[in-house]
Design a protein around this motif. Structure first.
Motif, mmCIF file in Angstrom:
data_model
loop_
_atom_site.group_PDB
_atom_site.id
_atom_site.type_symbol
_atom_site.label_atom_id
_atom_site.label_comp_id
_atom_site.label_asym_id
_atom_site.label_seq_id
_atom_site.Cartn_x
_atom_site.Cartn_y
_atom_site.Cartn_z
ATOM 1 N N VAL A 100 -36.198 11.846 -11.300
ATOM 2 C CA VAL A 100 -35.359 11.452 -10.161
ATOM 3 C C VAL A 100 -34.965 9.982 -10.298
ATOM 4 O O VAL A 100 -33.814 9.606 -10.044
ATOM 5 C CB VAL A 100 -36.077 11.723 -8.818
ATOM 6 N N GLY A 101 -35.908 9.157 -10.745
ATOM 7 C CA GLY A 101 -35.601 7.743 -10.969
ATOM 8 C C GLY A 101 -34.533 7.554 -12.036
ATOM 9 O O GLY A 101 -33.651 6.694 -11.910
ATOM 10 N N GLU A 102 -34.589 8.366 -13.079
ATOM 11 C CA GLU A 102 -33.573 8.285 -14.126
ATOM 12 C C GLU A 102 -32.206 8.722 -13.599
ATOM 13 O O GLU A 102 -31.176 8.143 -13.987
ATOM 14 C CB GLU A 102 -33.987 9.115 -15.335
ATOM 15 N N ALA A 103 -32.180 9.704 -12.716
ATOM 16 C CA ALA A 103 -30.910 10.121 -12.104
ATOM 17 C C ALA A 103 -30.347 8.992 -11.251
ATOM 18 O O ALA A 103 -29.145 8.701 -11.289
ATOM 19 C CB ALA A 103 -31.106 11.390 -11.277
ATOM 20 N N ALA A 104 -31.214 8.336 -10.483
ATOM 21 C CA ALA A 104 -30.769 7.207 -9.660
ATOM 22 C C ALA A 104 -30.241 6.072 -10.534
ATOM 23 O O ALA A 104 -29.206 5.464 -10.228
ATOM 24 C CB ALA A 104 -31.927 6.716 -8.786
ATOM 25 N N GLN A 105 -30.938 5.797 -11.620
ATOM 26 C CA GLN A 105 -30.498 4.757 -12.550
ATOM 27 C C GLN A 105 -29.119 5.094 -13.124
ATOM 28 O O GLN A 105 -28.256 4.217 -13.259
ATOM 29 C CB GLN A 105 -31.519 4.609 -13.674
ATOM 30 N N ALA A 106 -28.894 6.362 -13.427
ATOM 31 C CA ALA A 106 -27.596 6.776 -13.963
ATOM 32 C C ALA A 106 -26.488 6.607 -12.929
ATOM 33 O O ALA A 106 -25.379 6.190 -13.270
ATOM 34 C CB ALA A 106 -27.661 8.227 -14.454
ATOM 35 N N VAL A 107 -26.772 6.908 -11.656
ATOM 36 C CA VAL A 107 -25.766 6.710 -10.598
ATOM 37 C C VAL A 107 -25.439 5.224 -10.458
ATOM 38 O O VAL A 107 -24.263 4.838 -10.370
ATOM 39 C CB VAL A 107 -26.249 7.294 -9.245
ATOM 40 N N ILE A 108 -26.465 4.389 -10.466
ATOM 41 C CA ILE A 108 -26.236 2.945 -10.382
ATOM 42 C C ILE A 108 -25.404 2.484 -11.573
ATOM 43 O O ILE A 108 -24.467 1.693 -11.426
ATOM 44 C CB ILE A 108 -27.584 2.195 -10.299
ATOM 45 N N GLY A 109 -25.712 3.017 -12.751
ATOM 46 C CA GLY A 109 -24.951 2.659 -13.948
ATOM 47 C C GLY A 109 -23.527 3.189 -13.922
ATOM 48 O O GLY A 109 -22.597 2.528 -14.387
ATOM 49 N N ALA A 110 -23.329 4.380 -13.389
ATOM 50 C CA ALA A 110 -21.984 4.969 -13.337
ATOM 51 C C ALA A 110 -21.086 4.253 -12.339
ATOM 52 O O ALA A 110 -19.867 4.212 -12.506
ATOM 53 C CB ALA A 110 -22.073 6.455 -12.993
ATOM 54 N N THR A 111 -21.704 3.699 -11.314
ATOM 55 C CA THR A 111 -20.913 2.997 -10.289
ATOM 56 C C THR A 111 -20.852 1.492 -10.542
ATOM 57 O O THR A 111 -20.204 0.766 -9.793
ATOM 58 C CB THR A 111 -21.481 3.262 -8.881
ATOM 59 N N GLY A 112 -21.544 1.029 -11.582
ATOM 60 C CA GLY A 112 -21.507 -0.388 -11.933
ATOM 61 C C GLY A 112 -22.180 -1.280 -10.911
ATOM 62 O O GLY A 112 -21.793 -2.441 -10.754
ATOM 63 N N GLN A 113 -23.195 -0.783 -10.225
ATOM 64 C CA GLN A 113 -23.827 -1.541 -9.151
ATOM 65 C C GLN A 113 -24.830 -2.585 -9.618
ATOM 66 O O GLN A 113 -25.285 -3.388 -8.814
ATOM 67 C CB GLN A 113 -24.505 -0.573 -8.167
ATOM 68 N N ASN A 114 -25.164 -2.602 -10.895
ATOM 69 C CA ASN A 114 -26.044 -3.642 -11.425
ATOM 70 C C ASN A 114 -25.149 -4.675 -12.101
ATOM 71 O O ASN A 114 -24.613 -4.432 -13.187
ATOM 72 C CB ASN A 114 -27.039 -3.045 -12.422
ATOM 73 N N PRO A 115 -24.976 -5.849 -11.471
ATOM 74 C CA PRO A 115 -24.056 -6.845 -12.026
ATOM 75 C C PRO A 115 -24.427 -7.308 -13.439
ATOM 76 O O PRO A 115 -23.573 -7.684 -14.227
ATOM 77 C CB PRO A 115 -24.141 -8.023 -11.053
ATOM 78 N N ARG A 116 -25.688 -7.250 -13.764
ATOM 79 C CA ARG A 116 -26.133 -7.666 -15.089
ATOM 80 C C ARG A 116 -25.723 -6.662 -16.153
ATOM 81 O O ARG A 116 -25.376 -7.032 -17.274
ATOM 82 C CB ARG A 116 -27.658 -7.832 -15.075
ATOM 83 N N LYS A 117 -25.707 -5.363 -15.812
ATOM 84 C CA LYS A 117 -25.403 -4.322 -16.798
ATOM 85 C C LYS A 117 -23.987 -3.779 -16.691
ATOM 86 O O LYS A 117 -23.481 -3.184 -17.635
ATOM 87 C CB LYS A 117 -26.389 -3.152 -16.641
ATOM 88 N N GLY A 118 -23.366 -3.930 -15.530
ATOM 89 C CA GLY A 118 -22.025 -3.367 -15.350
ATOM 90 C C GLY A 118 -22.071 -1.851 -15.364
ATOM 91 O O GLY A 118 -23.064 -1.236 -14.987
ATOM 92 N N THR A 119 -20.979 -1.244 -15.818
ATOM 93 C CA THR A 119 -20.916 0.218 -15.896
ATOM 94 C C THR A 119 -21.607 0.645 -17.190
ATOM 95 O O THR A 119 -21.045 0.514 -18.272
ATOM 96 C CB THR A 119 -19.453 0.709 -15.861
ATOM 97 N N SER A 120 -22.840 1.136 -17.046
ATOM 98 C CA SER A 120 -23.662 1.452 -18.212
ATOM 99 C C SER A 120 -23.857 2.951 -18.431
ATOM 100 O O SER A 120 -24.410 3.351 -19.450
ATOM 101 C CB SER A 120 -25.039 0.795 -18.057
#
Length: 112
Positions: free
Chosen positions: A40-60
């Motif tokens: 579930v954590g990996e799914a959440a990480q993927a959503v954050i990455g798909a929406t670019g919500q981590n300014p350090r990583k951008g759209t990952s």
């Protein structure tokens, strides 16, 4: 893949994991549920990455990555359920019917 084929595959995955995981009796279910939390954590990480919500990583990540992670969540949950009971297909089908009966208009409640 039919429901029967799906559950046959889940049982094969369960058996494979059991054969390759030496844990004390009773801990297998606990570890499978913890694995579900990890997925579930990996799914959440993927959503954050798909929406670019981590300014350090951008759209990952892509939305396809999110789909794959959600599939991993479902598979892991099915294996955890199978670890808890060999009657996992019936338990799941019965629960799905109860959820549908209370949530969907026109669905009949299950008679015990």
């Amino acid at each position: 893949m039919s429901d029967e084929e799906t559950w046959t595959t889940v049982t094969r995955l369960h058996d494979w994991l059991t054969a390759h995981q030496a844990v004390p009796p009773g801990q297998e279910v606990l570890l499978r549920v913890l694995k579900l939390s990890e997925e579930v954590g990996e799914a959440a990480q993927a959503v954050i990455g798909a929406t670019g919500q981590n300014p350090r990583k951008g759209t990952s990540h892509s939305w396809e990555d999110v789909q794959a992670e959600l599939c991993d969540v479902v598979i892991t949950a099915m294996v955890a359920l199978r670890t808890l009971t060999p009657d996992a297909p019936e338990v799941f089908a019965g629960h799905l019917r109860r959820v549908a009966a209370r949530s969907l208009p026109g669905e009949e409640p299950e008679v015990p």
